[in-house]
Enzyme design. Structure first.
Site, PDB file in Angstrom:
ATOM      1  N   GLY A 142      27.240  23.567  34.293  1.00 36.40           N
ATOM      2  CA  GLY A 142      27.958  23.742  32.913  1.00 36.40           C
ATOM      3  C   GLY A 142      26.607  23.512  31.847  1.00 36.40           C
ATOM      4  N   GLY A 143      25.469  23.007  32.494  1.00 35.12           N
ATOM      5  CA  GLY A 143      24.582  22.864  31.618  1.00 35.12           C
ATOM      6  C   GLY A 143      24.814  21.794  30.409  1.00 35.12           C
ATOM      7  N   LYS A 194      26.789  23.573  45.367  1.00 37.80           N
ATOM      8  CA  LYS A 194      26.022  23.954  44.124  1.00 37.80           C
ATOM      9  C   LYS A 194      25.133  24.926  44.190  1.00 37.80           C
ATOM     10  CE  LYS A 194      24.725  23.596  39.793  1.00 37.80           C
ATOM     11  NZ  LYS A 194      23.741  23.015  39.302  1.00 37.80           N
ATOM     12  N   GLU A 201      25.845  33.159  40.685  1.00 40.08           N
ATOM     13  CA  GLU A 201      25.266  32.934  39.222  1.00 40.08           C
ATOM     14  C   GLU A 201      24.429  34.041  38.831  1.00 40.08           C
ATOM     15  OE1 GLU A 201      24.816  29.209  37.207  1.00 40.08           O
ATOM     16  OE2 GLU A 201      22.946  29.953  36.288  1.00 40.08           O
TER      17      GLU A 201
HETATM   18  N1  NAP Z   1      19.475  21.294  32.470  1.00 40.48           N
HETATM   19  C1  NAP Z   1      20.537  22.096  32.829  1.00 40.48           C
HETATM   20  O1  NAP Z   1      20.973  22.997  32.449  1.00 40.48           O
HETATM   21  C2  NAP Z   1      21.048  21.542  34.094  1.00 40.48           C
HETATM   22  C3  NAP Z   1      22.025  21.858  34.833  1.00 40.48           C
HETATM   23  C4  NAP Z   1      22.714  21.488  36.221  1.00 40.48           C
HETATM   24  C5  NAP Z   1      21.710  20.704  37.083  1.00 40.48           C
HETATM   25  N2  NAP Z   1      20.733  20.358  36.424  1.00 40.48           N
HETATM   26  C6  NAP Z   1      19.746  19.498  37.455  1.00 40.48           C
HETATM   27  O2  NAP Z   1      19.825  18.153  36.981  1.00 40.48           O
HETATM   28  C7  NAP Z   1      18.796  17.303  36.630  1.00 40.48           C
HETATM   29  C8  NAP Z   1      18.208  16.943  35.587  1.00 40.48           C
HETATM   30  O3  NAP Z   1      18.104  18.274  34.620  1.00 40.48           O
HETATM   31  P1  NAP Z   1      17.707  17.898  33.297  1.00 40.48           P
HETATM   32  O4  NAP Z   1      17.278  19.420  32.670  1.00 40.48           O
HETATM   33  O5  NAP Z   1      18.257  16.991  32.508  1.00 40.48           O
HETATM   34  O6  NAP Z   1      16.339  17.242  33.238  1.00 40.48           O
HETATM   35  P2  NAP Z   1      14.766  17.755  34.301  1.00 40.48           P
HETATM   36  O7  NAP Z   1      14.094  18.534  33.216  1.00 40.48           O
HETATM   37  O8  NAP Z   1      15.009  18.535  35.376  1.00 40.48           O
HETATM   38  O9  NAP Z   1      14.058  16.470  34.678  1.00 40.48           O
HETATM   39  C9  NAP Z   1      13.647  15.428  33.592  1.00 40.48           C
HETATM   40  C10 NAP Z   1      13.826  14.053  34.009  1.00 40.48           C
HETATM   41  O10 NAP Z   1      13.386  13.671  35.134  1.00 40.48           O
HETATM   42  C11 NAP Z   1      12.534  12.644  35.083  1.00 40.48           C
HETATM   43  N3  NAP Z   1      11.564  12.384  36.049  1.00 40.48           N
HETATM   44  C12 NAP Z   1      10.585  13.455  36.395  1.00 40.48           C
HETATM   45  N4  NAP Z   1       9.805  12.982  37.161  1.00 40.48           N
HETATM   46  C13 NAP Z   1      10.071  11.711  37.335  1.00 40.48           C
HETATM   47  C14 NAP Z   1       9.711  10.653  38.395  1.00 40.48           C
HETATM   48  N5  NAP Z   1       8.452  10.831  39.183  1.00 40.48           N
HETATM   49  N6  NAP Z   1      10.238   9.359  38.451  1.00 40.48           N
HETATM   50  C15 NAP Z   1      11.332   9.106  37.605  1.00 40.48           C
HETATM   51  N7  NAP Z   1      11.976  10.129  36.871  1.00 40.48           N
HETATM   52  C16 NAP Z   1      11.459  11.289  36.932  1.00 40.48           C
HETATM   53  C17 NAP Z   1      11.854  12.835  33.548  1.00 40.48           C
HETATM   54  O11 NAP Z   1      11.586  11.442  33.128  1.00 40.48           O
HETATM   55  P3  NAP Z   1      10.723  11.269  32.138  1.00 40.48           P
HETATM   56  O12 NAP Z   1      11.160  11.527  30.704  1.00 40.48           O
HETATM   57  O13 NAP Z   1       9.802  10.062  32.164  1.00 40.48           O
HETATM   58  O14 NAP Z   1       9.584  12.527  32.540  1.00 40.48           O
HETATM   59  C18 NAP Z   1      13.265  13.299  33.094  1.00 40.48           C
HETATM   60  O15 NAP Z   1      14.288  12.116  32.746  1.00 40.48           O
HETATM   61  C19 NAP Z   1      17.617  18.215  37.621  1.00 40.48           C
HETATM   62  O16 NAP Z   1      17.811  18.453  38.924  1.00 40.48           O
HETATM   63  C20 NAP Z   1      18.377  19.872  37.322  1.00 40.48           C
HETATM   64  O17 NAP Z   1      17.802  20.593  38.152  1.00 40.48           O
HETATM   65  C21 NAP Z   1      20.089  20.820  35.233  1.00 40.48           C
END
Ligand code: NAP
Length: 477
Positions: A142-143, A194, A201
Site C-alpha cells: 500500500g506504499g 508479498k 502488480e
Molecule cells: N516505499 C514503499 O512504498 C514500500 C512499500 C512496501 C514495502 N516497502 C519495503 O519496506 C521497507 C522500508 O521501505 P522505505 O521505503 O520506508 O525505506 P527504504 O528506502 O527502503 O530504506 C531506508 C531505511 O533503511 C535504513 N537503513 C539502510 N541501511 C541500513 C543499515 N545498514 N542499518 C540500519 N538501517 C539501515 C535507513 O536508515 P538511514 O536513514 O540511516 O539511512 C532508512 O531508515 C523496504 O524493505 C521496502 O522495500 C516499501
C-alpha cells in the site's frame, strides 16, 4: 545546541514509560506506520540508524505517544515485554540489523521484518534466530498511503505470532469490518505472498499500460480514453491501479507531462524474484516474466530510439477497441495473472510445506494494497474451501470468474490484431493470448516436434501415445 542535546530534549520526554511497539527505520514506510499507530492510541518508540532522521521526524510530529531514541539499547529498554520491534529498513540491511538485535533481545521478544525481503532469506532467518528471538516475516503493501492509513499485511512463520497479529490489527486496512491482515503458516510464507502480490502488480501495471498505449497509438482522444477507463470501472473492473491511471491521465490533460517523462521504467526486484523462482521450480509465469523483462528492456529500447532503425507507422484507419473489448481483455489478463500466481502458491504449498490459503490471500488484498480491486472479493469467495487449486485447471472457476470465455477470447484476438496492425507494444497481452491458447486450444501445440529433435540429436526419447514409456526412434535410418 548540538544535535545530541536537541535529540535528548525532544526524544526523552517519556523516558521512564514503556511503549507497546518499537519501529526501527524511519523512511517512508516506518514514519507513516508510526503515525498510524499513534492515531490508534498506541505508544510507539522509534529508532533510525541516522539519528538526525529521528530528530526531524519527532520535531515535525510531536505527540506524547511517540518517543524516539538515538541509542539502540535505550530504544530496546523502552519497550514493554515481550518486545515487538517492527523493522522497516532496506532489505539489504536486514541481516546486519537482526544480528545486532540478537545480542540485545530475549527469546520471547519479536522482530518483525516488514521490508521486501526475499522469502528464502526469511525462511533461513526463522531457523537462524530461533533461540534468540521470535522472527516474523511480514509483507506490507500500500506504499506511503497504506502505511499511514491502513496497509494490507501478510505474516508468515511456523507458529502463529498472536501478539504481533493483535498489534498489527490496530493499523491494518479494513474491507468493510474485516481486517486486511493474514497469517500464512510457513517460514517465509508472508514474504512469499508479498512477492506474489508485487509480481501480479507488475503484470497488471504493464497490461493497463499496453491497453492505454494502444488507444493513444490509434489516436483516440485523451478525454475519450479517460471516459473508457471510467466505464471499465463502472462495469466492475474498478481497482486501485486503474483508478490511478485515470488520475494520471486527467492530470496530464491539464498539465501535459506524460510525454516529457523518459520512456523507461524502474524496478526494485520483487517481480524478478518471482520469475527466478518460477524458473527454478519449473512453474512458468510468462506474463509476470514478460512484465519484468519489459521494464528491464525499457532502458535498452529507449537508448535505441535515436538510432536509425525500422520506422513503424500508425495505421490510422483502425478504430480503437470498444469498452466491451477492453473489458474482456482485462478480464482475461487477470484470469491468467492469477492462474500463474496460484500455480506458484500451489507449488510452495506442496514443496515447502507452506499452508497458504488462497481465499485468505485474496481477502487481505481487497484493501490497503496496490492490487486492491473489486473482483478480489468474488475471488476470495470462489476459493473458499478449495484452497490449493489452480484457476485454469478448474473450468468451473474459470466460468465463474470469466463467464463466456469463448467470446472473451474473440475480443482478445481482435485486440491483439489491433496491436499488431498498429505496431503498438504489448508483450504482456500477447503472453496472455499465448497462455490461453496453450491452455484451451484444441490444436496441437507442437511440442512433439521439439521432443523429436531432442531425441534426434540427443537420444532423449519420446513418449508415443498410450505407451507411457520413453522410446528412442531410429531417425537416421
Ligand atoms: N516505499 C514503499 O512504498 C514500500 C512499500 C512496501 C514495502 N516497502 C519495503 O519496506 C521497507 C522500508 O521501505 P522505505 O521505503 O520506508 O525505506 P527504504 O528506502 O527502503 O530504506 C531506508 C531505511 O533503511 C535504513 N537503513 C539502510 N541501511 C541500513 C543499515 N545498514 N542499518 C540500519 N538501517 C539501515 C535507513 O536508515 P538511514 O536513514 O540511516 O539511512 C532508512 O531508515 C523496504 O524493505 C521496502 O522495500 C516499501
Amino acid at each position: 545546541m548540538i544535535l545530541r542535546e536537541l535529540i535528548n530534549e525532544v526524544l526523552y520526554q517519556t523516558k521512564y514509560m514503556t511503549n507497546r511497539v518499537g519501529i526501527f527505520g524511519l523512511s517512508t514506510m516506518g514514519k507513516n506506520l508510526a503515525l498510524n499507530f499513534v492515531d490508534k492510541g498506541v505508544t510507539v518508540s522509534v529508532f533510525n540508524r541516522t539519528p538526525s532522521v529521528t530528530y526531524s521526524f519527532l520535531k515535525e510530529n510531536q505527540h506524547p505517544n511517540l518517543v524516539g531514541f538515538e541509542n539502540l539499547n535505550d530504544f530496546i529498554s523502552s519497550l514493554e515485554r515481550p518486545r515487538i520491534i517492527l523493522l522497516l529498513i532496506k532489505s539489504e540491511a536486514v541481516e546486519v540489523v537482526l544480528n545486532e538485535l540478537s545480542k540485545l533481545l530475549d527469546s520471547e521478544d519479536y522482530v518483525v521484518d516488514l521490508g521486501n525481503s526475499y522469502f528464502l532469506d526469511s525462511r533461513d532467518r526463522h531457523q537462524r534466530y530461533r533461540n534468540k528471538f521470535n522472527f516474523v516475516d511480514c509483507g506490507i503493501s500500500g506504499g506511503e498511503e497504506g502505511a499511514r492509513h491502513g496497509p494490507s499485511l501478510v505474516l508468515g512463520g511456523s507458529n502463529f505470532p498472536a501478539q504481533v497479529f493483535d498489534v498489527l490489527k490496530l493499523v491494518s486496512a479494513r474491507f468493510g469490518d474485516e481486517f486486511c491482515l493474514g497469517y500464512f503458516e510457513g517460514d517465509g510464507a508472508g514474504h512469499f505472498v508479498k512477492m506474489i502480490h508485487n509480481a501480479i502488480e507488475y503484470a497488471v501495471m504493464q497490461s493497463l499500460t499496453e491497453i492505454i498505449t494502444l488507444l493513444f497509438n490509434l489516436k483516440e482522444e485523451q478525454a475519450e480514453i479517460i471516459q473508457k477507463l471510467r466505464e471499465l470501472e463502472h462495469r466492475g473492473m474498478s481497482s486501485y491501479l486503474l483508478g490511478i491511471c485515470i488520475n494520471i491521465l486527467e492530470y496530464d490533460l491539464e498539465n501535459r507531462i506524460l510525454h516529457r517523462i523518459v520512456d523507461e521504467a524502474g524496478q526494485k526486484g520483487t517481480g524478478k524474484w518471482c520469475s527466478q523462482v518460477s524458473l527454478d521450480w519449473g512453474v512458468g509465469v510468462p506474463s509476470i516474466t514478460c512484465a519484468v523483462e519489459a521494464r528491464q528492456l525499457s532502458t535498452y529500447f529507449n537508448s535505441l530510439r535515436s538510432s536509425p532503425g525500422i520506422k513503424v507507422f500508425n495505421n490510422s484507419v483502425l478504430k480503437p477497441p470498444s469498452v466491451e473489448i477492453l473489458y474482456d481483455v482485462l478480464n482475461l489478463c487477470y484470469l491468467c495473472f492469477y492462474d500463474q500466481a496460484l500455480r506458484l502458491i500451489a507449488h510452495a504449498n506442496r514443496n515447502l510445506g507452506y499452508k497458504i490459503d488462497v481465499s485468505l490471500v485474496f481477502k487481505v488484498w481487497r484493501a490497503g494494497c496496490i492490487l486492491a480491486a473489486s473482483h478480489l472479493n468474488q475471488l476470495s469467495q470462489m476459493f473458499h474451501n478449495s484452497n490449493y487449486l489452480d484457476l485454469l485447471s478448474n473450468m468451473n472457476l474459470v466460468e465463474r470468474f470469466s463467464p463466456s470465455i469463448q467470446d472473451k477470447f474473440r475480443s482478445l484476438t481482435h485486440f491483439v490484431n489491433c496491436v499488431s496492425d498498429s505496431y503498438s507494444y504489448a508483450p504482456v497481452i500477447f503472453s496472455v493470448y499465448n497462455y490461453l491458447l496453450g491452455a484451451f486450444s484444441n490444436k496441437r501445440l507442437g511440442f512433439s516436434l521439439i521432443q523429436a529433435m531432442r531425441d534426434f540429436f540427443g537420444r532423449h526419447g519420446v513418449y508415443l501415445d498410450g505407451s507411457g514409456q520413453l522410446t528412442n526412434i531410429e531417425w537416421k535410418k
